[in-house]
Design an enzyme around this catalytic site. Structure first.
Site, mmCIF file in Angstrom:
data_model
loop_
_atom_site.group_PDB
_atom_site.id
_atom_site.type_symbol
_atom_site.label_atom_id
_atom_site.label_comp_id
_atom_site.label_asym_id
_atom_site.label_seq_id
_atom_site.Cartn_x
_atom_site.Cartn_y
_atom_site.Cartn_z
ATOM 1 N N TRP A 31 27.196 21.520 -3.666
ATOM 2 C CA TRP A 31 26.621 19.973 -4.408
ATOM 3 C C TRP A 31 27.548 19.156 -3.589
ATOM 4 O O TRP A 31 27.186 18.141 -3.395
ATOM 5 C CB TRP A 31 27.128 19.767 -5.430
ATOM 6 C CG TRP A 31 25.366 20.417 -6.452
ATOM 7 C CD1 TRP A 31 24.143 20.731 -6.001
ATOM 8 C CD2 TRP A 31 24.488 20.092 -7.788
ATOM 9 N NE1 TRP A 31 23.297 21.015 -6.535
ATOM 10 C CE2 TRP A 31 24.032 20.893 -8.002
ATOM 11 C CE3 TRP A 31 26.121 20.122 -8.856
ATOM 12 C CZ2 TRP A 31 23.390 21.167 -9.112
ATOM 13 C CZ3 TRP A 31 24.887 20.349 -10.188
ATOM 14 C CH2 TRP A 31 23.967 21.007 -10.223
ATOM 15 N N HIS B 226 35.346 24.940 3.829
ATOM 16 C CA HIS B 226 34.390 24.352 3.989
ATOM 17 C C HIS B 226 34.606 23.181 5.159
ATOM 18 O O HIS B 226 35.799 22.610 5.478
ATOM 19 C CB HIS B 226 33.978 23.543 3.160
ATOM 20 C CG HIS B 226 32.627 23.112 3.722
ATOM 21 N ND1 HIS B 226 32.392 21.939 4.789
ATOM 22 C CD2 HIS B 226 31.130 23.978 3.222
ATOM 23 C CE1 HIS B 226 30.974 22.062 4.896
ATOM 24 N NE2 HIS B 226 30.031 22.779 3.261
ATOM 25 N N GLU C 146 29.313 28.390 9.692
ATOM 26 C CA GLU C 146 28.543 27.546 9.257
ATOM 27 C C GLU C 146 29.217 26.755 10.471
ATOM 28 O O GLU C 146 29.992 26.458 10.509
ATOM 29 C CB GLU C 146 28.806 26.571 8.018
ATOM 30 C CG GLU C 146 28.705 27.321 6.898
ATOM 31 C CD GLU C 146 28.747 26.107 5.493
ATOM 32 O OE1 GLU C 146 27.280 25.825 5.176
ATOM 33 O OE2 GLU C 146 29.658 26.004 5.808
ATOM 34 N N GLY D 79 23.032 23.098 1.257
ATOM 35 C CA GLY D 79 24.109 21.716 1.220
ATOM 36 C C GLY D 79 22.905 20.777 0.203
ATOM 37 O O GLY D 79 22.560 20.626 -0.787
ATOM 38 N N GLY D 80 22.574 20.407 1.189
ATOM 39 C CA GLY D 80 21.391 19.096 1.182
ATOM 40 C C GLY D 80 20.546 20.102 0.006
ATOM 41 O O GLY D 80 19.332 19.206 -1.061
#
Ligand code: PGA
Length: 243
Positions: free
Chosen positions: A9, A95, A161, A219-220
């Site tokens: 989030w 991240h 990622e 994510g989104g």
């Protein structure tokens, strides 16, 4: 072995919005219970974690980060043990946004890793290539160099990622995801690789079905309860068939 889906989030859903998300999600899962073959965890902002209690009990909690230190004079930091005490099973570390915005280094990320292991939380270590420039070999070396401290670790979750894929709508080819995943496995045979970067409800099932990864970091698309639920169902249907 279950497929792992982690919703990240970021700094998007605070305590007030969390209630609405949980309510909508709960309604949707009443219709059809998923999660026999997939495991979902939500990485909410620290302060939001206690407000996710309305989620169905089979949705796990995750942290987005933790302190590289243990208890003490570290203003603004969150101890790994506190994530455990609010029910986190997993925690994302390293991240790319934290590496970039907070200057986190591989050493700092490894300290966090050790703290999480000490608190019996499963770390999800994020690694990735910053750009598409350079030869495949150079890019692979840059990715693998972020794993140099982990050669002794027996069972590690790694989220590959590519930084250029995060929030951009661009996803690498399946072939590239497989090349990176296979190289990670060659280096760390017992690691479990997730992919993250512009995953959504439309592409998630195909990414899972066409690559060697074990799950996704989202994510989104995890900010909208309906999108997340659709994504989960699409993955489950594609990988395990409709029931
Ligand atoms: P995205 O983010 O799905 O919005 O691209 C992924 C991530 O940063 O973990």
């Amino acid at each position: 072995m279950k497929t792992l889906l982690i919703g990240n989030w970021k700094q998007n859903i605070g305590p007030e919005e969390a209630g609405k998300f949980c309510q909508t999600y709960k309604e949707l899962t009443k219709e059809k219970h998923i999660h026999k073959r997939i495991e979902t965890a939500i990485a909410a902002p620290y302060i939001t974690i206690p407000y996710t209690g309305e989620l169905p009990s089979y949705i796990f909690r995750a942290g987005q980060n933790c302190s590289e230190f243990r208890l003490g004079a570290h203003t603004g930091e969150i101890d790994a043990s506190w994530l455990k005490s609010v029910g986190c099973k997993y925690c994302i570390i390293g991240h790319s946004e934290r590496r970039k915005l907070n200057n986190e280094t591989d050493d700092m990320v490894f300290n966090k890793y050790r703290n999480l292991i000490a608190c019996e939380i499963e770390p999800i270590l994020c690694i990735g290539d910053v750009s598409k420039d350079g030869s495949p070999d150079e890019r692979i070396q840059a990715i693998l160099s972020q794993l140099r401290f982990y050669s002794q670790e027996t069972s590690l979750w790694i989220a590959y990622e590519p930084v250029w894929a995060i929030g951009s709508g661009e996803v690498p080819t399946y072939e590239w995801i497989n090349t990176v995943t296979d190289e990670i496995h060659r280096l760390l045979p017992n690691s479990r690789v997730l992919y993250g970067g512009s995953v959504n409800e439309k592409n998630a099932a195909d990414i899972m079905a066409n690559t060697h990864i074990r799950g996704l970091l989202i994510g989104g698309a995890s900010l909208d309860a309906k999108k997340l639920y659709t994504l989960e169902r699409n993955v489950e249907d594609k990988l395990y068939g409709r029931r």
